[in-house]
Design an enzyme around this catalytic site. Sequence first.
Site, PDB file in Angstrom:
ATOM      1  N   SER A 110       6.205   2.882  -8.436  1.00 38.32           N
ATOM      2  CA  SER A 110       5.695   1.518  -8.391  1.00 38.32           C
ATOM      3  C   SER A 110       6.210   0.815  -7.128  1.00 38.32           C
ATOM      4  O   SER A 110       7.399   0.819  -6.848  1.00 38.32           O
ATOM      5  CB  SER A 110       6.168   0.781  -9.631  1.00 38.32           C
ATOM      6  OG  SER A 110       5.742  -0.539  -9.546  1.00 38.32           O
ATOM      7  N   GLY A 111       5.307   0.238  -6.374  1.00 40.29           N
ATOM      8  CA  GLY A 111       5.688  -0.491  -5.161  1.00 40.29           C
ATOM      9  C   GLY A 111       5.728   0.389  -3.933  1.00 40.29           C
ATOM     10  O   GLY A 111       6.076  -0.081  -2.849  1.00 40.29           O
ATOM     11  N   THR A 115      -1.757   1.263  -4.136  1.00 39.42           N
ATOM     12  CA  THR A 115      -2.957   0.436  -4.180  1.00 39.42           C
ATOM     13  C   THR A 115      -3.384   0.050  -2.767  1.00 39.42           C
ATOM     14  O   THR A 115      -4.572   0.097  -2.434  1.00 39.42           O
ATOM     15  CB  THR A 115      -2.691  -0.807  -5.039  1.00 39.42           C
ATOM     16  OG1 THR A 115      -2.254  -0.355  -6.311  1.00 39.42           O
ATOM     17  CG2 THR A 115      -3.925  -1.649  -5.197  1.00 39.42           C
ATOM     18  N   ASN A 160       7.470  -4.643  -7.966  1.00 40.66           N
ATOM     19  CA  ASN A 160       6.309  -4.887  -7.099  1.00 40.66           C
ATOM     20  C   ASN A 160       5.658  -6.208  -7.507  1.00 40.66           C
ATOM     21  O   ASN A 160       5.387  -6.418  -8.688  1.00 40.66           O
ATOM     22  CB  ASN A 160       5.324  -3.707  -7.273  1.00 40.66           C
ATOM     23  CG  ASN A 160       4.119  -3.838  -6.358  1.00 40.66           C
ATOM     24  OD1 ASN A 160       3.968  -4.824  -5.633  1.00 40.66           O
ATOM     25  ND2 ASN A 160       3.264  -2.831  -6.401  1.00 40.66           N
ATOM     26  N   SER A 163       1.960  -5.326  -8.976  1.00 39.08           N
ATOM     27  CA  SER A 163       1.983  -3.990  -9.562  1.00 39.08           C
ATOM     28  C   SER A 163       0.739  -3.739 -10.405  1.00 39.08           C
ATOM     29  O   SER A 163       0.339  -4.571 -11.210  1.00 39.08           O
ATOM     30  CB  SER A 163       3.244  -3.868 -10.419  1.00 39.08           C
ATOM     31  OG  SER A 163       3.324  -2.571 -10.924  1.00 39.08           O
ATOM     32  N   SER A 164       0.137  -2.574 -10.177  1.00 36.15           N
ATOM     33  CA  SER A 164      -1.047  -2.235 -10.980  1.00 36.15           C
ATOM     34  C   SER A 164      -0.549  -1.838 -12.363  1.00 36.15           C
ATOM     35  O   SER A 164       0.254  -0.925 -12.492  1.00 36.15           O
ATOM     36  CB  SER A 164      -1.800  -1.060 -10.364  1.00 36.15           C
ATOM     37  OG  SER A 164      -1.866  -1.196  -8.977  1.00 36.15           O
ATOM     38  N   GLY A 390       2.789   5.093 -10.755  1.00 34.20           N
ATOM     39  CA  GLY A 390       3.697   6.172 -10.366  1.00 34.20           C
ATOM     40  C   GLY A 390       4.712   6.454 -11.449  1.00 34.20           C
ATOM     41  O   GLY A 390       4.747   5.820 -12.499  1.00 34.20           O
ATOM     42  N   GLU A 392       7.815   6.431 -13.587  1.00 36.28           N
ATOM     43  CA  GLU A 392       8.665   5.273 -13.891  1.00 36.28           C
ATOM     44  C   GLU A 392       9.923   5.694 -14.631  1.00 36.28           C
ATOM     45  O   GLU A 392       9.856   6.406 -15.627  1.00 36.28           O
ATOM     46  CB  GLU A 392       7.885   4.249 -14.724  1.00 36.28           C
ATOM     47  CG  GLU A 392       6.866   3.509 -13.888  1.00 36.28           C
ATOM     48  CD  GLU A 392       6.146   2.416 -14.636  1.00 36.28           C
ATOM     49  OE1 GLU A 392       6.318   2.305 -15.872  1.00 36.28           O
ATOM     50  OE2 GLU A 392       5.388   1.669 -13.996  1.00 36.28           O
TER      51      GLU A 392
HETATM   52  N1  LIG Z   1       0.599   0.009   4.497  1.00 34.58           N
HETATM   53  C1  LIG Z   1       1.213  -1.109   4.166  1.00 34.58           C
HETATM   54  N2  LIG Z   1       1.416  -2.057   5.078  1.00 34.58           N
HETATM   55  C2  LIG Z   1       2.014  -3.200   4.756  1.00 34.58           C
HETATM   56  N3  LIG Z   1       2.470  -3.500   3.546  1.00 34.58           N
HETATM   57  C3  LIG Z   1       2.309  -2.584   2.576  1.00 34.58           C
HETATM   58  C4  LIG Z   1       1.671  -1.349   2.826  1.00 34.58           C
HETATM   59  N4  LIG Z   1       1.653  -0.669   1.689  1.00 34.58           N
HETATM   60  C5  LIG Z   1       2.243  -1.443   0.754  1.00 34.58           C
HETATM   61  N5  LIG Z   1       2.643  -2.600   1.276  1.00 34.58           N
HETATM   62  C6  LIG Z   1       3.363  -3.694   0.575  1.00 34.58           C
HETATM   63  O1  LIG Z   1       3.928  -3.199  -0.578  1.00 34.58           O
HETATM   64  C7  LIG Z   1       3.474  -3.885  -1.720  1.00 34.58           C
HETATM   65  C8  LIG Z   1       3.299  -2.940  -2.877  1.00 34.58           C
HETATM   66  O2  LIG Z   1       2.238  -2.046  -2.619  1.00 34.58           O
HETATM   67  P1  LIG Z   1       1.232  -1.549  -3.751  1.00 34.58           P
HETATM   68  O3  LIG Z   1       0.854  -2.647  -4.633  1.00 34.58           O
HETATM   69  O4  LIG Z   1       0.217  -0.764  -3.092  1.00 34.58           O
HETATM   70  O5  LIG Z   1       2.169  -0.587  -4.557  1.00 34.58           O
HETATM   71  P2  LIG Z   1       1.742   0.435  -5.685  1.00 34.58           P
HETATM   72  O6  LIG Z   1       2.214   1.751  -5.253  1.00 34.58           O
HETATM   73  O7  LIG Z   1       0.320   0.270  -5.972  1.00 34.58           O
HETATM   74  O8  LIG Z   1       2.604  -0.063  -6.892  1.00 34.58           O
HETATM   75  P3  LIG Z   1       2.249  -0.053  -8.432  1.00 34.58           P
HETATM   76  O9  LIG Z   1       2.432   1.326  -8.889  1.00 34.58           O
HETATM   77  O10 LIG Z   1       3.225  -0.983  -8.984  1.00 34.58           O
HETATM   78  O11 LIG Z   1       0.883  -0.540  -8.513  1.00 34.58           O
HETATM   79  C9  LIG Z   1       2.171  -4.529  -1.293  1.00 34.58           C
HETATM   80  O12 LIG Z   1       1.935  -5.675  -2.023  1.00 34.58           O
HETATM   81  C10 LIG Z   1       2.417  -4.790   0.155  1.00 34.58           C
HETATM   82  O13 LIG Z   1       3.099  -6.015   0.292  1.00 34.58           O
HETATM   83 MG   LIG Z   2      -0.768  -0.382  -7.446  1.00 33.11          MG
END
Ligand SMILES: Nc1ncnc2c1ncn2[C@@H]1O[C@H](COP(=O)(O)OP(=O)(O)OP(=O)(O)O)[C@@H](O)[C@H]1O
Ligand SMILES: [Mg+2]
Length: 1078
Positions: A110-111, A115, A160, A163-164, A390, A392
């Site tokens: 997560s984070g 996404t 996050n 977070s999704s 992801g 956890e």
């Molecule tokens: N390529 C990137 N460039 C800039 N910031 C990023 C990038 N990827 C992620 N981030 C930052 O990290 C944060 C978390 O990313 P994201 O929501 O994609 O995580 P995730 O893997 O989907 O988490 P979860 O499993 O909780 O959904 C985003 O809100 C953004 O601020």
């Molecule tokens: Mg996500």
Amino acid sequence: MAKMEVKTSLLDNMIGVGDMVLLEPLNEETVINNLKKRFDHSEIYTYIGSVVISVNPYRSLPIYSPEKVEDYRNRNFYELSPHIFALSDEAYRSLRDQDKDQCILITGESGAGKTEASKLVMSYVAAVCGKGAEVNQVKEQLLQSNPVLEAFGNAKTVRNDNSSRFGKYMDIEFDFKGDPLGGVISNYLLEKSRVVKQPRGERNFHVFYQLLSGGSEELLNKLKLERDFSRYNYLSLDSAKVNGVDDAANFRTVRNAMQIVGFMDHEAESVLEVVAAVLKLGNIEFKPESRVNGLDESKIKDKNELKEICELTGIDQSVLERAFSFRTVEAKQEKVSTTLNVAQAYYARDALAKNLYSRLFSWLVNRINESIKAQTKVRKKVMGVLDIYGFEIFEDNSFEQFIINYCNEKLQQIFIELTVKEEQEEYIREGIEWTHIEYFNNAIICDLIENNTNGILAMLDEECLRPGTVTDETFLEKLNQVCATHQHFESRMSKCSRFLNDTSLPHSCFRIQHYAGKVLYQVEGFVDKNNDLLYRDLSQAMWKASHALIKSLFPEGNPAKINLKRPPTAGSQFKASVATLMKNLQTKNPNYIRCIKPNDKKAAHIFNEGLVCHQIRYLGLLENVRVRRAGYAFRQAYEPCLERYKMLCKQTWPHWKGPARAGVEVLFNELEIPVEEYSFGRSKIFIRNPRTLFKLEDLRKQRLEDLATLIQKIYRGWKCRTHFLLMRKSQIVIAAWYRRYAQQKRYQQIKSSALVIQSYIRGWKARKILQELKHQKRCQEAATTIAAYWHGTQVRREYRKFFRANAGKKIYEFTLQRIMQKYFLEMKNKVPSLSPIDKNWPSRPYLFLDSTHKELKRIFHLWRCKKYRDQFTDQQKLIYEEKLEASELFKDKKALYPSSVGQPFQGPYLEINKNPKYKKLKDAIEEKIIIAEVVNKINRANGKSTNRIFLLTNNNLLLADQKSGQIKSEVPLVDVTKVSMSSQNDGFFAIHLKEGSEAASKGDFLFSSDHLIEMATKLYRTTLSQTKQKLNIEISDEFLVQFRQDKVCVKFIQGNQKNGSVPTCKRKNNRLLEVAVP
Ligand SMILES: Nc1ncnc2c1ncn2[C@@H]1O[C@H](COP(=O)(O)OP(=O)(O)OP(=O)(O)O)[C@@H](O)[C@H]1O
Ligand SMILES: [Mg+2]
């Protein structure tokens, strides 16, 4: 201008290594260091073969611009530095050109940025695929589905801020050209427990906060909501506001996205009504009420909230109220109603809220699918993007974590399977011998969970379905019995005595050794969550709602469709959907993006090695690298390999004529690379150790420097030489022109000098000749003169005797005579006419005859005048004399004169002799009558006129009556003193008489006559001849006359033409008589 194609490679300007297969030596530490080094240089992407590792930068990097998209478009995967766009491009092109369905698997905790990565992939594909109004709308709808799903399915967690809280798999469908047609979204297991309760520091789903912050007053009123978060039990307050997140603005974005995706206004409203209902459900509170049987029955504390919910959803309030107090159990056509205590009522309330929300979410996904589904039935190519939660590991891990981690195990499994499979396939394809690779296969863990007979999920289902009391503890006991011997299962109560001492393991827990690490699960809640129970009374109450959307969410509430069979448990549902997903993925070409989270602080620039190390371990990256380079670390197609290294060998540089493979063979032989270090595949060269590759790279770098020097050298030489040649050419041209110019100038000088000398010489010669000739001529002339004088003298001497001394005068006179003679003879012929008025006269022939000629002209004129006069008779002569007299008297004095010139003077106009009437008159006159004419005598008194006969004789002037011929007056001429008249054109005249004479008794006469000039002239002549005195004739426009005693002034004035041309006479007074002359 066509863009110049520059051959680049991943190997250019690498920070660390761009592809981890090149790491040497390969161990956890070098992997971490490499990632860290690249991360510190803002290189967040690194490859392991074709897998992209992405480290979350937690800041926006300038690497996603449209220019970057263009850079990566249609480029080979290893051509540019690692990027998520390179993977997206590879996948898209392989889908479009090779017709291979693709899936992009994005994993990580997560984070870690899954996404975001999925959105980057989608936006890249959207940017490079076809264009056009329709295609663009499809793209826009696909992209805009994200904000909607994120609002309802994402929440702030400690890990996050966005977070999704659901798993998402999206199939994007393309036509044969690669233009997007639509998509299908599948969602997995929304974390619905969050609706009713959130861990510390976390929030409920975004949509609740967005609605309360961004909804207009009007909307909130309509939904019976208040803006204040603290009014709602379901919203945790400690992190209601998230830094850097503007809920109100996001609400507008979501509404807008819903519109683009195709939600009707009423649909969007219904969705918000359900959201409001869920929020308000949380505010319903219960109190116990004692019943007769001693048990507590729950009652709603404040029915106001319930009432509003019912108004909002159109549910009968009493039905819903009852559903919160009673529970009906149906078994074999028997209905048993039991009361609910307060705890059960709260349980029922929360279950309803969770169900309502999660079903709404599924409805949303379906609704979006309806909008974005492809409109055609043609065969589609598919690109799946999987963004699933992801792995956890929390402090308290429950059913959800168990399910999520199970899913991740499955993904890891297909990752391993597919990677190994792909690797194997490549070796087979390339004809390289396959060497077995040792790697950890997590199939055993998957089996522990999903095995149908003794898997954990199966055990759980069994417990849930089993009659009798079922608790989480009984479930754990069962696990202890069945799974105790499993390598990856641990529990305090398991038969395996070695755990008895394991005090790290609390009661009512079990631990699974996942591929990514050990996770301790609390069994509490497993049974409940797996059952996912909603009392039938509640679902029936919902079904009865008049709100169409709510009604449709609870189809099982329809009494007509009562189904006594238990609904499938959450666990088995999830297992089934994961199995479908895996099946689906296996049919596609996988592309991996493995996301890594660099720190726990959501902060940029921090790279926590411990944390990364943990992720590297559970993502199995090291294994991934090992698998990838088992046998051969690096491989490259022959063409790019030859292109890159051909400068290292004379035969291949600069051009290799034969096939690329042969070229590479020659190259490698020449470089003396040990044969065990490489292998020739069908289209690729395989290099066993990265060391070899780096050696090649070093050589290349060295050689490139040499080549650069060579190029520089040749270029400089070429430049100097061309410059020199140009200068030489120019010098020759300039010299030629200059020589020509100098020669021309010299020639001109010589020529002009020669001319000058020539001319001087010629001049000198000519002058010399001239001088000589002049001298000769002078001599001749002198001789001639002398001779002439001499001859003259001689002749004169000889002829003197023959000349007379005065012969010259004679000759002169003779000549003159002859000339005169000739002149007169000629004049005789040229004499003009005899008319005295002829002015012609011949011109003078000789100047010396001037005076003669003039005199001759005068004489001739006098002569012809005389001749003319000689023709006149005496009578005529008299007339002319008279006329001459008149001219002298009146010419230029009297205006009447000119008219008299042409009239002949007749004198006796009245022929008295012949008229018998005047016989008496005639008899009375003895003298000769000079004038006889009728005149107007002006009456002295009034100026009127009367006719009188005017008679002039030699001595007298007579006036007689015209009718009778009787003489009225007789005046001797001696008594006439003066005649007065005007200068004008009138015929008035006065005859002044001598004072004292007899005739003058009555005064002077005033007459008027047309023949005034004749009469005055004749009077003058007669007076002159008789009295030898000149008669005074006064011509004046004002003169005095004597009338008896008075002197009267006769004045001539310019009269008007009224009376025609006849002058009029008027006596004005005693002194004035006025004559008006027209
Ligand atoms: N390529 C990137 N460039 C800039 N910031 C990023 C990038 N990827 C992620 N981030 C930052 O990290 C944060 C978390 O990313 P994201 O929501 O994609 O995580 P995730 O893997 O989907 O988490 P979860 O499993 O909780 O959904 C985003 O809100 C953004 O601020
Ligand atoms: Mg996500």
